[in-house]
Scaffold this motif. Structure first.
Motif, short mmCIF file in Angstrom:
data_model
loop_
_atom_site.label_atom_id
_atom_site.label_comp_id
_atom_site.label_asym_id
_atom_site.label_seq_id
_atom_site.Cartn_x
_atom_site.Cartn_y
_atom_site.Cartn_z
N VAL A 131 0.61 -1.22 0.10
CA VAL A 131 -0.10 -0.17 -0.07
C VAL A 131 0.85 1.22 -0.16
O VAL A 131 2.08 1.06 0.72
CB VAL A 131 -1.07 0.11 1.28
CG1 VAL A 131 -0.21 -0.22 2.52
CG2 VAL A 131 -1.83 1.41 1.22
N GLY A 132 0.64 2.24 -0.74
CA GLY A 132 1.22 3.42 -0.86
C GLY A 132 0.40 4.66 -0.66
O GLY A 132 -0.80 4.45 -1.18
N VAL A 133 0.87 5.64 0.07
CA VAL A 133 0.00 6.84 0.61
C VAL A 133 0.88 8.19 0.07
O VAL A 133 1.96 8.36 0.52
CB VAL A 133 -0.40 6.65 1.97
CG1 VAL A 133 -1.23 7.95 2.25
CG2 VAL A 133 -1.18 5.47 2.12
N ALA A 134 0.13 9.06 -0.82
CA ALA A 134 0.81 10.48 -0.93
C ALA A 134 0.04 11.34 0.35
O ALA A 134 -0.75 11.85 0.56
CB ALA A 134 0.16 10.89 -2.07
N THR A 148 1.24 14.14 1.27
CA THR A 148 1.26 15.54 1.13
C THR A 148 1.73 15.58 -0.34
O THR A 148 1.86 14.36 -1.06
CB THR A 148 2.31 16.21 1.93
OG1 THR A 148 3.51 16.11 1.40
CG2 THR A 148 1.97 16.24 3.61
N ASP A 149 1.82 16.50 -0.83
CA ASP A 149 2.04 16.84 -2.39
C ASP A 149 3.59 16.29 -2.67
O ASP A 149 4.04 16.13 -3.74
CB ASP A 149 1.87 18.16 -2.98
CG ASP A 149 0.27 18.50 -2.82
OD1 ASP A 149 -0.48 17.65 -3.09
OD2 ASP A 149 -0.13 19.69 -3.01
N ASN A 150 4.36 16.36 -1.64
CA ASN A 150 5.75 16.11 -1.60
C ASN A 150 6.27 14.81 -1.00
O ASN A 150 7.23 14.44 -1.00
CB ASN A 150 6.37 17.34 -1.12
CG ASN A 150 6.27 18.68 -1.87
OD1 ASN A 150 5.44 19.46 -1.39
ND2 ASN A 150 6.77 18.70 -2.91
N LEU A 151 5.43 14.14 -0.12
CA LEU A 151 5.85 13.03 0.56
C LEU A 151 4.79 11.78 0.44
O LEU A 151 3.61 11.86 0.34
CB LEU A 151 5.66 13.43 2.13
CG LEU A 151 5.95 12.12 3.07
CD1 LEU A 151 7.47 11.68 2.73
CD2 LEU A 151 5.65 12.75 4.50
N ARG A 152 5.40 10.76 -0.03
CA ARG A 152 4.81 9.61 -0.13
C ARG A 152 5.37 8.32 0.76
O ARG A 152 6.58 8.23 0.88
CB ARG A 152 4.91 8.75 -1.70
CG ARG A 152 4.37 9.91 -2.74
CD ARG A 152 4.45 9.18 -4.13
NE ARG A 152 5.62 9.50 -4.48
CZ ARG A 152 6.03 10.43 -5.55
NH1 ARG A 152 4.99 11.24 -6.10
NH2 ARG A 152 7.21 10.35 -6.09
N ILE A 153 4.53 7.76 1.47
CA ILE A 153 4.90 6.63 2.06
C ILE A 153 4.57 5.33 1.75
O ILE A 153 3.53 5.29 1.02
CB ILE A 153 4.71 6.81 3.73
CG1 ILE A 153 3.15 6.95 4.02
CG2 ILE A 153 5.44 8.33 4.22
CD1 ILE A 153 2.87 6.98 5.52
N GLY A 154 5.06 4.10 2.07
CA GLY A 154 4.42 2.67 1.60
C GLY A 154 4.81 1.72 2.57
O GLY A 154 5.98 1.81 3.38
N GLY A 155 4.10 0.62 2.68
CA GLY A 155 4.45 -0.38 3.47
C GLY A 155 3.92 -1.78 2.68
O GLY A 155 3.12 -1.77 1.75
N ALA A 156 4.62 -2.90 3.14
CA ALA A 156 4.22 -4.07 2.37
C ALA A 156 4.72 -5.38 3.13
O ALA A 156 5.63 -5.22 3.96
CB ALA A 156 5.14 -4.23 0.89
N LEU A 157 4.05 -6.54 3.02
CA LEU A 157 4.38 -7.66 3.36
C LEU A 157 5.25 -8.26 2.33
O LEU A 157 4.95 -8.36 0.98
CB LEU A 157 3.08 -8.49 3.83
CG LEU A 157 2.39 -7.99 5.18
CD1 LEU A 157 1.23 -9.06 5.29
CD2 LEU A 157 3.24 -8.11 6.38
N ASN A 158 6.29 -9.30 2.78
CA ASN A 158 6.70 -10.18 1.86
C ASN A 158 6.52 -11.79 2.23
O ASN A 158 7.18 -12.17 3.34
CB ASN A 158 8.26 -9.92 1.78
CG ASN A 158 8.51 -8.55 1.00
OD1 ASN A 158 8.93 -7.62 1.79
ND2 ASN A 158 8.85 -8.69 -0.18
N ILE A 159 5.80 -12.43 1.51
CA ILE A 159 5.34 -13.66 1.67
C ILE A 159 6.14 -14.36 0.82
O ILE A 159 5.76 -14.64 -0.50
CB ILE A 159 3.79 -13.89 1.47
CG1 ILE A 159 2.86 -12.87 2.24
CG2 ILE A 159 3.44 -15.28 1.75
CD1 ILE A 159 1.54 -12.65 1.96
N GLU A 160 7.08 -15.18 1.36
CA GLU A 160 8.19 -15.99 0.29
C GLU A 160 8.24 -17.40 0.63
O GLU A 160 8.27 -17.85 1.72
CB GLU A 160 9.52 -15.15 0.80
CG GLU A 160 10.19 -15.63 -0.36
CD GLU A 160 11.87 -14.43 -0.19
OE1 GLU A 160 11.69 -13.34 -0.68
OE2 GLU A 160 12.64 -14.87 0.29
N HIS A 161 7.96 -18.21 -0.47
CA HIS A 161 8.22 -19.62 -0.45
C HIS A 161 9.56 -19.92 -0.85
O HIS A 161 9.91 -19.47 -1.96
CB HIS A 161 6.95 -20.32 -1.32
CG HIS A 161 7.02 -21.63 -1.25
ND1 HIS A 161 7.67 -22.41 -2.49
CD2 HIS A 161 6.75 -22.60 -0.53
CE1 HIS A 161 7.58 -23.80 -2.24
NE2 HIS A 161 6.94 -23.98 -1.21
#
Length: 433
Positions: A168-171, A173-186
Protein backbone atom coordinates in the motif's frame (compact mmCIF):
# COMPACT_ATOMS: atom_id res chain seq x y z
CA UNK A 1 19.38 -44.51 16.06
CA UNK A 2 23.13 -44.63 15.45
CA UNK A 3 22.50 -45.18 11.75
CA UNK A 4 20.13 -42.20 11.59
CA UNK A 5 22.59 -39.98 13.47
CA UNK A 6 25.53 -41.10 11.32
CA UNK A 7 23.62 -40.50 8.10
CA UNK A 8 22.54 -37.09 9.34
CA UNK A 9 26.13 -36.17 10.07
CA UNK A 10 26.99 -37.18 6.51
CA UNK A 11 24.66 -34.40 5.43
CA UNK A 12 26.39 -31.73 7.46
CA UNK A 13 28.58 -30.52 4.60
CA UNK A 14 25.69 -30.35 2.13
CA UNK A 15 23.34 -28.49 4.43
CA UNK A 16 26.03 -26.05 5.41
CA UNK A 17 26.54 -24.99 1.84
CA UNK A 18 23.47 -25.70 -0.16
CA UNK A 19 21.12 -22.84 0.58
CA UNK A 20 23.42 -20.06 -0.53
CA UNK A 21 24.99 -21.39 -3.56
CA UNK A 22 26.17 -19.55 -6.58
CA UNK A 23 27.29 -16.21 -7.95
CA UNK A 24 23.93 -14.67 -8.77
CA UNK A 25 23.68 -11.25 -10.36
CA UNK A 26 22.85 -8.96 -7.44
CA UNK A 27 24.99 -10.32 -4.61
CA UNK A 28 25.78 -13.88 -3.54
CA UNK A 29 22.48 -15.73 -4.14
CA UNK A 30 20.29 -12.60 -4.49
CA UNK A 31 18.82 -11.79 -7.91
CA UNK A 32 17.98 -8.13 -8.57
CA UNK A 33 16.35 -8.58 -11.99
CA UNK A 34 12.87 -7.57 -10.81
CA UNK A 35 12.26 -4.79 -13.37
CA UNK A 36 13.12 -4.56 -17.07
CA UNK A 37 13.03 -0.77 -16.80
CA UNK A 38 15.54 -0.91 -13.94
CA UNK A 39 17.84 -3.34 -15.76
CA UNK A 40 18.38 -0.79 -18.54
CA UNK A 41 20.07 1.63 -16.13
CA UNK A 42 21.84 -1.06 -14.03
CA UNK A 43 19.29 -0.74 -11.21
CA UNK A 44 20.02 2.87 -10.34
CA UNK A 45 17.26 5.06 -8.92
CA UNK A 46 14.69 2.26 -8.51
CA UNK A 47 13.63 3.20 -4.97
CA UNK A 48 13.05 6.80 -6.16
CA UNK A 49 11.03 5.98 -9.29
CA UNK A 50 7.24 5.62 -9.42
CA UNK A 51 4.80 2.97 -10.55
CA UNK A 52 4.39 -0.73 -9.94
CA UNK A 53 7.77 -1.57 -11.51
CA UNK A 54 9.50 -0.05 -8.45
CA UNK A 55 7.40 -1.90 -5.84
CA UNK A 56 10.12 -4.45 -5.04
CA UNK A 57 12.47 -1.63 -4.02
CA UNK A 58 10.00 0.77 -2.40
CA UNK A 59 6.25 0.33 -1.71
CA UNK A 60 5.92 4.13 -1.57
CA UNK A 61 6.39 4.12 -5.37
CA UNK A 62 2.62 3.77 -5.94
CA UNK A 63 1.48 6.48 -3.48
CA UNK A 64 -0.73 9.04 -5.22
CA UNK A 65 -1.05 6.94 -8.37
CA UNK A 66 -4.26 7.93 -10.19
CA UNK A 67 -4.35 5.20 -12.87
CA UNK A 68 -4.27 1.43 -12.60
CA UNK A 69 -1.01 0.03 -13.95
CA UNK A 70 0.84 -3.21 -14.37
CA UNK A 71 4.10 -4.63 -15.68
CA UNK A 72 5.36 -8.04 -16.72
CA UNK A 73 8.91 -8.97 -17.65
CA UNK A 74 11.37 -11.81 -18.01
CA UNK A 75 15.16 -11.83 -17.82
CA UNK A 76 17.13 -14.56 -19.57
CA UNK A 77 20.38 -15.14 -17.67
CA UNK A 78 23.31 -16.64 -19.59
CA UNK A 79 26.29 -17.15 -17.25
CA UNK A 80 29.72 -18.48 -18.14
CA UNK A 81 32.94 -19.22 -16.30
CA UNK A 82 35.03 -22.03 -14.92
CA UNK A 83 36.19 -23.38 -11.57
CA UNK A 84 39.71 -24.77 -11.69
CA UNK A 85 41.28 -27.20 -9.20
CA UNK A 86 44.56 -25.75 -7.92
CA UNK A 87 45.50 -28.55 -5.53
CA UNK A 88 42.47 -29.84 -3.61
CA UNK A 89 43.29 -32.69 -1.21
CA UNK A 90 41.17 -35.31 0.52
CA UNK A 91 42.16 -36.66 3.95
CA UNK A 92 40.53 -39.99 4.76
CA UNK A 93 40.87 -41.36 8.31
CA UNK A 94 44.26 -42.99 8.85
CA UNK A 95 45.51 -41.95 5.39
CA UNK A 96 47.81 -39.24 4.12
CA UNK A 97 46.33 -36.31 2.15
CA UNK A 98 45.79 -37.27 -1.49
CA UNK A 99 44.69 -35.49 -4.63
CA UNK A 100 40.90 -35.38 -4.87
CA UNK A 101 41.01 -36.50 -8.51
CA UNK A 102 38.26 -36.02 -11.05
CA UNK A 103 37.93 -33.48 -13.82
CA UNK A 104 40.16 -30.53 -12.78
CA UNK A 105 38.12 -27.90 -14.67
CA UNK A 106 34.39 -27.34 -14.18
CA UNK A 107 33.11 -25.29 -17.12
CA UNK A 108 29.88 -23.31 -16.91
CA UNK A 109 28.44 -25.10 -13.86
CA UNK A 110 25.75 -22.43 -13.46
CA UNK A 111 22.71 -23.20 -15.59
CA UNK A 112 21.12 -20.71 -17.93
CA UNK A 113 17.79 -19.54 -16.61
CA UNK A 114 14.74 -17.35 -17.16
CA UNK A 115 13.59 -15.10 -14.31
CA UNK A 116 10.03 -13.71 -14.57
CA UNK A 117 8.61 -10.81 -12.55
CA UNK A 118 5.32 -8.96 -12.47
CA UNK A 119 3.51 -6.18 -10.66
CA UNK A 120 0.18 -4.37 -10.59
CA UNK A 121 -1.22 -1.33 -8.76
CA UNK A 122 -4.69 0.20 -8.39
CA UNK A 123 -5.70 3.59 -6.97
CA UNK A 124 -8.22 3.54 -4.12
CA UNK A 125 -8.42 7.33 -3.83
CA UNK A 126 -6.37 10.11 -5.40
CA UNK A 127 -3.80 9.60 -2.62
CA UNK A 128 -3.97 5.89 -1.71
CA UNK A 129 -3.07 2.94 -3.94
CA UNK A 130 -2.66 -0.78 -3.39
CA UNK A 131 -0.34 -3.03 -5.33
CA UNK A 132 1.06 -6.51 -5.70
CA UNK A 133 4.51 -7.56 -6.86
CA UNK A 134 5.50 -11.16 -7.58
CA UNK A 135 9.18 -11.95 -7.95
CA UNK A 136 11.85 -14.59 -7.43
CA UNK A 137 14.66 -12.85 -5.56
CA UNK A 138 16.73 -15.92 -4.58
CA UNK A 139 16.83 -18.51 -7.37
CA UNK A 140 19.50 -20.48 -9.23
CA UNK A 141 20.60 -23.90 -10.46
CA UNK A 142 24.14 -25.24 -10.52
CA UNK A 143 25.06 -28.57 -12.07
CA UNK A 144 28.57 -30.00 -11.76
CA UNK A 145 29.83 -33.05 -13.60
CA UNK A 146 29.56 -36.21 -11.47
CA UNK A 147 33.35 -36.57 -11.77
CA UNK A 148 34.21 -32.93 -11.06
CA UNK A 149 36.93 -32.09 -8.57
CA UNK A 150 34.23 -30.17 -6.66
CA UNK A 151 31.88 -33.18 -6.35
CA UNK A 152 32.24 -33.54 -2.55
CA UNK A 153 31.11 -29.94 -2.04
CA UNK A 154 28.56 -29.67 -4.84
CA UNK A 155 26.88 -31.83 -7.45
CA UNK A 156 23.48 -30.39 -8.37
CA UNK A 157 21.86 -27.53 -6.47
CA UNK A 158 18.53 -25.82 -7.09
CA UNK A 159 16.92 -23.03 -5.08
CA UNK A 160 13.64 -21.42 -6.07
CA UNK A 161 11.85 -18.66 -4.21
CA UNK A 162 8.53 -17.00 -4.94
CA UNK A 163 8.00 -13.65 -3.20
CA UNK A 164 4.45 -12.29 -3.08
CA UNK A 165 4.45 -8.65 -1.94
CA UNK A 166 1.06 -7.01 -1.26
CA UNK A 167 1.69 -3.28 -0.82
CA UNK A 168 0.00 0.00 0.00
CA UNK A 169 1.28 3.48 -0.88
CA UNK A 170 -0.01 6.81 0.38
CA UNK A 171 0.66 10.37 -0.82
CA UNK A 172 0.63 12.02 2.60
CA UNK A 173 1.26 15.46 1.09
CA UNK A 174 2.05 16.73 -2.39
CA UNK A 175 5.74 16.14 -1.66
CA UNK A 176 5.76 13.04 0.58
CA UNK A 177 4.81 9.46 -0.26
CA UNK A 178 5.04 6.55 2.19
CA UNK A 179 4.42 2.84 1.77
CA UNK A 180 4.48 -0.54 3.45
CA UNK A 181 4.32 -4.16 2.33
CA UNK A 182 4.43 -7.77 3.43
CA UNK A 183 6.84 -10.21 1.80
CA UNK A 184 5.27 -13.66 1.75
CA UNK A 185 8.05 -15.91 0.50
CA UNK A 186 8.13 -19.59 -0.47
CA UNK A 187 11.50 -21.33 -0.77
CA UNK A 188 12.15 -24.75 -2.27
CA UNK A 189 15.61 -26.34 -2.40
CA UNK A 190 17.07 -29.51 -3.87
CA UNK A 191 20.77 -30.20 -3.47
CA UNK A 192 23.10 -33.12 -3.76
CA UNK A 193 26.79 -33.96 -3.55
CA UNK A 194 29.08 -36.99 -3.56
CA UNK A 195 30.19 -38.74 -0.36
CA UNK A 196 33.64 -40.32 -0.16
CA UNK A 197 33.89 -43.97 0.80
CA UNK A 198 36.72 -44.93 3.17
CA UNK A 199 38.78 -46.53 0.41
CA UNK A 200 39.83 -44.45 -2.61
CA UNK A 201 39.36 -47.61 -4.70
CA UNK A 202 35.60 -47.59 -4.09
CA UNK A 203 33.14 -45.44 -6.06
CA UNK A 204 31.59 -42.44 -4.36
CA UNK A 205 28.33 -42.51 -2.50
CA UNK A 206 25.85 -39.66 -2.70
CA UNK A 207 23.32 -37.67 -0.70
CA UNK A 208 20.37 -35.52 -1.70
CA UNK A 209 18.33 -33.10 0.36
CA UNK A 210 14.90 -31.70 -0.56
CA UNK A 211 13.08 -29.08 1.47
CA UNK A 212 10.52 -26.29 1.23
CA UNK A 213 8.59 -23.81 3.36
CA UNK A 214 6.65 -20.51 3.53
CA UNK A 215 7.94 -17.58 5.59
CA UNK A 216 7.23 -13.88 6.14
CA UNK A 217 9.07 -10.53 6.00
CA UNK A 218 8.18 -6.88 5.40
CA UNK A 219 9.17 -3.75 3.48
CA UNK A 220 8.67 -0.03 4.13
CA UNK A 221 9.73 3.18 2.43
CA UNK A 222 9.17 6.83 1.66
CA UNK A 223 9.79 9.25 -1.18
CA UNK A 224 10.39 13.00 -1.01
CA UNK A 225 10.01 14.89 -4.26
CA UNK A 226 9.62 18.27 -5.93
CA UNK A 227 9.41 19.32 -9.56
CA UNK A 228 12.93 18.17 -10.49
CA UNK A 229 14.20 15.66 -7.91
CA UNK A 230 13.07 12.63 -5.92
CA UNK A 231 14.76 11.00 -2.93
CA UNK A 232 13.74 7.46 -2.03
CA UNK A 233 14.50 5.60 1.22
CA UNK A 234 13.44 2.00 1.82
CA UNK A 235 14.05 -0.98 4.07
CA UNK A 236 13.49 -4.66 3.34
CA UNK A 237 13.62 -7.00 6.31
CA UNK A 238 15.58 -10.20 6.60
CA UNK A 239 13.41 -13.31 6.27
CA UNK A 240 13.98 -16.33 8.47
CA UNK A 241 13.39 -19.38 6.31
CA UNK A 242 12.62 -22.79 7.75
CA UNK A 243 12.69 -25.60 5.22
CA UNK A 244 11.28 -29.03 6.02
CA UNK A 245 12.16 -31.99 3.87
CA UNK A 246 13.99 -35.29 3.54
CA UNK A 247 17.54 -36.50 3.16
CA UNK A 248 18.58 -39.59 1.19
CA UNK A 249 22.04 -41.17 1.59
CA UNK A 250 23.06 -43.97 -0.81
CA UNK A 251 26.07 -45.69 -2.34
CA UNK A 252 28.12 -46.00 0.86
CA UNK A 253 30.04 -49.29 0.95
CA UNK A 254 32.05 -51.38 3.40
CA UNK A 255 31.89 -50.15 7.02
CA UNK A 256 29.66 -47.23 5.95
CA UNK A 257 27.04 -49.34 4.16
CA UNK A 258 24.69 -49.34 7.15
CA UNK A 259 24.31 -45.57 6.85
CA UNK A 260 22.44 -45.73 3.55
CA UNK A 261 19.02 -44.46 4.54
CA UNK A 262 16.32 -41.85 4.03
CA UNK A 263 15.55 -39.39 6.82
CA UNK A 264 12.22 -37.57 6.81
CA UNK A 265 11.35 -34.37 8.64
CA UNK A 266 14.81 -32.77 8.41
CA UNK A 267 14.61 -29.02 9.19
CA UNK A 268 17.10 -26.32 8.21
CA UNK A 269 16.78 -22.62 9.07
CA UNK A 270 18.68 -19.69 7.59
CA UNK A 271 18.14 -15.96 7.02
CA UNK A 272 18.20 -13.89 3.86
CA UNK A 273 19.80 -10.42 4.12
CA UNK A 274 18.04 -7.22 5.05
CA UNK A 275 18.41 -4.25 2.67
CA UNK A 276 18.72 -0.52 3.29
CA UNK A 277 18.15 1.35 0.01
CA UNK A 278 18.88 5.01 -0.71
CA UNK A 279 18.09 6.30 -4.21
CA UNK A 280 17.75 9.57 -6.06
CA UNK A 281 16.54 10.85 -9.42
CA UNK A 282 17.27 14.32 -10.80
CA UNK A 283 15.71 15.80 -13.95
CA UNK A 284 18.68 17.74 -15.32
CA UNK A 285 16.80 18.80 -18.48
CA UNK A 286 13.43 18.08 -20.00
CA UNK A 287 15.02 15.06 -21.73
CA UNK A 288 17.72 13.87 -19.30
CA UNK A 289 17.21 12.29 -15.87
CA UNK A 290 20.15 11.24 -13.67
CA UNK A 291 19.78 8.25 -11.34
CA UNK A 292 21.75 6.87 -8.40
CA UNK A 293 21.18 4.10 -5.87
CA UNK A 294 23.05 2.67 -2.88
CA UNK A 295 22.06 -0.62 -1.24
CA UNK A 296 23.49 -1.90 2.01
CA UNK A 297 22.93 -5.66 2.37
CA UNK A 298 22.77 -7.15 5.87
CA UNK A 299 24.40 -10.43 4.89
CA UNK A 300 25.64 -10.94 8.46
CA UNK A 301 22.18 -12.37 9.05
CA UNK A 302 23.39 -15.35 7.02
CA UNK A 303 25.78 -16.26 9.82
CA UNK A 304 24.85 -19.93 10.14
CA UNK A 305 22.51 -22.66 8.97
CA UNK A 306 20.85 -24.27 11.96
CA UNK A 307 19.88 -27.90 11.61
CA UNK A 308 17.15 -29.62 13.60
CA UNK A 309 16.95 -33.22 14.78
CA UNK A 310 18.62 -35.61 14.35
CA UNK A 311 21.63 -33.39 13.50
CA UNK A 312 21.08 -30.51 15.98
CA UNK A 313 24.02 -28.38 14.86
CA UNK A 314 24.69 -24.78 13.88
CA UNK A 315 26.92 -24.59 10.82
CA UNK A 316 28.82 -21.29 10.46
CA UNK A 317 28.60 -19.34 7.18
CA UNK A 318 30.24 -16.10 8.33
CA UNK A 319 29.00 -13.87 5.54
CA UNK A 320 29.81 -10.19 5.91
CA UNK A 321 27.64 -7.15 5.23
CA UNK A 322 28.18 -5.73 1.75
CA UNK A 323 26.93 -3.03 -0.60
CA UNK A 324 26.21 -2.04 -4.17
CA UNK A 325 26.37 1.40 -5.81
CA UNK A 326 24.83 2.26 -9.18
CA UNK A 327 24.48 5.29 -11.42
CA UNK A 328 22.54 5.70 -14.64
CA UNK A 329 20.60 7.94 -17.01
CA UNK A 330 17.23 8.07 -18.73
CA UNK A 331 17.09 10.09 -21.96
CA UNK A 332 13.76 10.91 -23.62
CA UNK A 333 14.55 10.91 -27.33
CA UNK A 334 10.90 11.61 -28.10
CA UNK A 335 7.58 11.39 -26.25
CA UNK A 336 7.45 7.71 -27.25
CA UNK A 337 11.10 6.61 -26.92
CA UNK A 338 13.30 6.65 -23.80
CA UNK A 339 16.84 5.27 -23.78
CA UNK A 340 18.72 4.16 -20.65
CA UNK A 341 22.23 3.23 -19.55
CA UNK A 342 23.94 2.59 -16.24
CA UNK A 343 26.77 0.92 -14.34
CA UNK A 344 26.79 -0.82 -10.98
CA UNK A 345 29.57 -1.91 -8.63
CA UNK A 346 28.80 -4.64 -6.06
CA UNK A 347 30.96 -6.32 -3.43
CA UNK A 348 30.55 -9.98 -2.50
CA UNK A 349 29.56 -10.94 1.06
CA UNK A 350 31.70 -14.10 0.85
CA UNK A 351 35.13 -14.05 2.47
CA UNK A 352 38.52 -15.28 1.28
CA UNK A 353 39.32 -18.55 3.04
CA UNK A 354 35.62 -19.40 3.36
CA UNK A 355 34.47 -19.52 -0.27
CA UNK A 356 33.36 -22.90 -1.66
CA UNK A 357 32.32 -24.45 -4.95
CA UNK A 358 28.64 -23.84 -4.23
CA UNK A 359 29.27 -20.12 -3.68
CA UNK A 360 32.09 -19.11 -6.05
CA UNK A 361 31.00 -15.50 -5.70
CA UNK A 362 33.19 -12.44 -6.18
CA UNK A 363 33.11 -8.67 -6.61
CA UNK A 364 31.54 -7.61 -9.87
CA UNK A 365 30.71 -4.80 -12.31
CA UNK A 366 27.34 -4.66 -14.04
CA UNK A 367 26.87 -2.53 -17.18
CA UNK A 368 23.37 -2.07 -18.58
CA UNK A 369 21.66 -0.47 -21.56
CA UNK A 370 18.00 -0.42 -22.47
CA UNK A 371 14.97 1.55 -23.44
CA UNK A 372 11.20 1.89 -23.55
CA UNK A 373 8.91 2.52 -26.50
CA UNK A 374 5.29 3.60 -26.05
CA UNK A 375 3.17 1.80 -28.65
CA UNK A 376 0.18 3.75 -27.37
CA UNK A 377 -0.84 5.86 -24.41
CA UNK A 378 -1.73 2.65 -22.59
CA UNK A 379 1.07 0.20 -23.51
CA UNK A 380 4.88 0.45 -23.41
CA UNK A 381 7.52 -2.13 -24.36
CA UNK A 382 10.68 -2.29 -22.20
CA UNK A 383 13.96 -3.99 -23.18
CA UNK A 384 17.42 -4.17 -21.61
CA UNK A 385 20.77 -5.92 -21.87
CA UNK A 386 23.33 -6.29 -19.08
CA UNK A 387 26.82 -7.69 -18.84
CA UNK A 388 28.11 -8.76 -15.42
CA UNK A 389 31.86 -9.22 -15.01
CA UNK A 390 33.08 -11.22 -11.99
CA UNK A 391 36.55 -10.78 -10.53
CA UNK A 392 38.83 -13.82 -10.28
CA UNK A 393 38.47 -15.32 -6.79
CA UNK A 394 39.77 -18.21 -4.70
CA UNK A 395 37.58 -21.20 -3.84
CA UNK A 396 39.21 -22.33 -0.64
CA UNK A 397 36.84 -23.41 2.11
CA UNK A 398 37.73 -26.59 4.02
CA UNK A 399 34.75 -28.96 4.30
CA UNK A 400 34.16 -32.42 5.74
CA UNK A 401 31.86 -35.42 5.55
CA UNK A 402 30.80 -37.61 8.50
CA UNK A 403 31.74 -34.81 10.89
CA UNK A 404 32.35 -35.90 14.47
CA UNK A 405 32.57 -39.62 13.70
CA UNK A 406 35.58 -41.97 13.28
CA UNK A 407 34.92 -41.81 9.53
CA UNK A 408 35.34 -38.01 9.34
CA UNK A 409 36.85 -37.17 5.95
CA UNK A 410 38.24 -33.70 5.33
CA UNK A 411 38.32 -31.94 1.95
CA UNK A 412 41.09 -29.31 1.77
CA UNK A 413 39.66 -27.25 -1.05
CA UNK A 414 41.97 -25.25 -3.29
CA UNK A 415 40.44 -23.84 -6.45
CA UNK A 416 39.85 -20.65 -8.39
CA UNK A 417 36.96 -18.95 -10.16
CA UNK A 418 38.20 -17.77 -13.56
CA UNK A 419 36.81 -15.90 -16.57
CA UNK A 420 33.34 -15.60 -15.05
CA UNK A 421 30.60 -13.35 -16.36
CA UNK A 422 26.98 -13.28 -17.45
CA UNK A 423 24.85 -11.81 -20.22
CA UNK A 424 21.34 -10.88 -19.06
CA UNK A 425 18.69 -10.07 -21.68
CA UNK A 426 15.38 -8.64 -20.44
CA UNK A 427 12.08 -7.94 -22.19
CA UNK A 428 8.77 -6.77 -20.80
CA UNK A 429 5.80 -4.51 -21.08
CA UNK A 430 3.93 -1.98 -18.96
CA UNK A 431 0.29 -0.99 -19.19
CA UNK A 432 -1.84 1.86 -17.82
CA UNK A 433 -5.62 1.54 -17.73
Amino acid sequence: MFTRKFAALAATTTLALGFGATPAFGQAFYLQEQSVRGAGRAFSGEAADTGSQSLWWNPAAIGGQTQASGALGVSVILPHGRLVDTGTRIVRPGQLPAAVGGNPVARNPINNGALPSGSVAFPITDRIAVGLAISSPYSFTTDYDAHSWARYSADRTSLRTIDVQPSVGVAVTDNLRIGGALNIEHAKATLSNALPNLSPLLPDGSQQLNGSGWDLGWSAGLQLHNDVATLGLAYKSSIRHKLNGDLAVSGLLGPLAGSNTTLNGVDATFRTPSQIIVAGRYRATSELTLNAQFVRFGWKKFDAIRLGAPVNQALPQNYRNSWSLAGGVDYAVSPALTLRAGVQRALTPTRDGQRDARVPDSNRWNVGVGGSYALSKAFTIDAAANYVDFKKASVDRTTAAFVGTPAQTVILTSGELQKAGAVVLSLGGAVHF
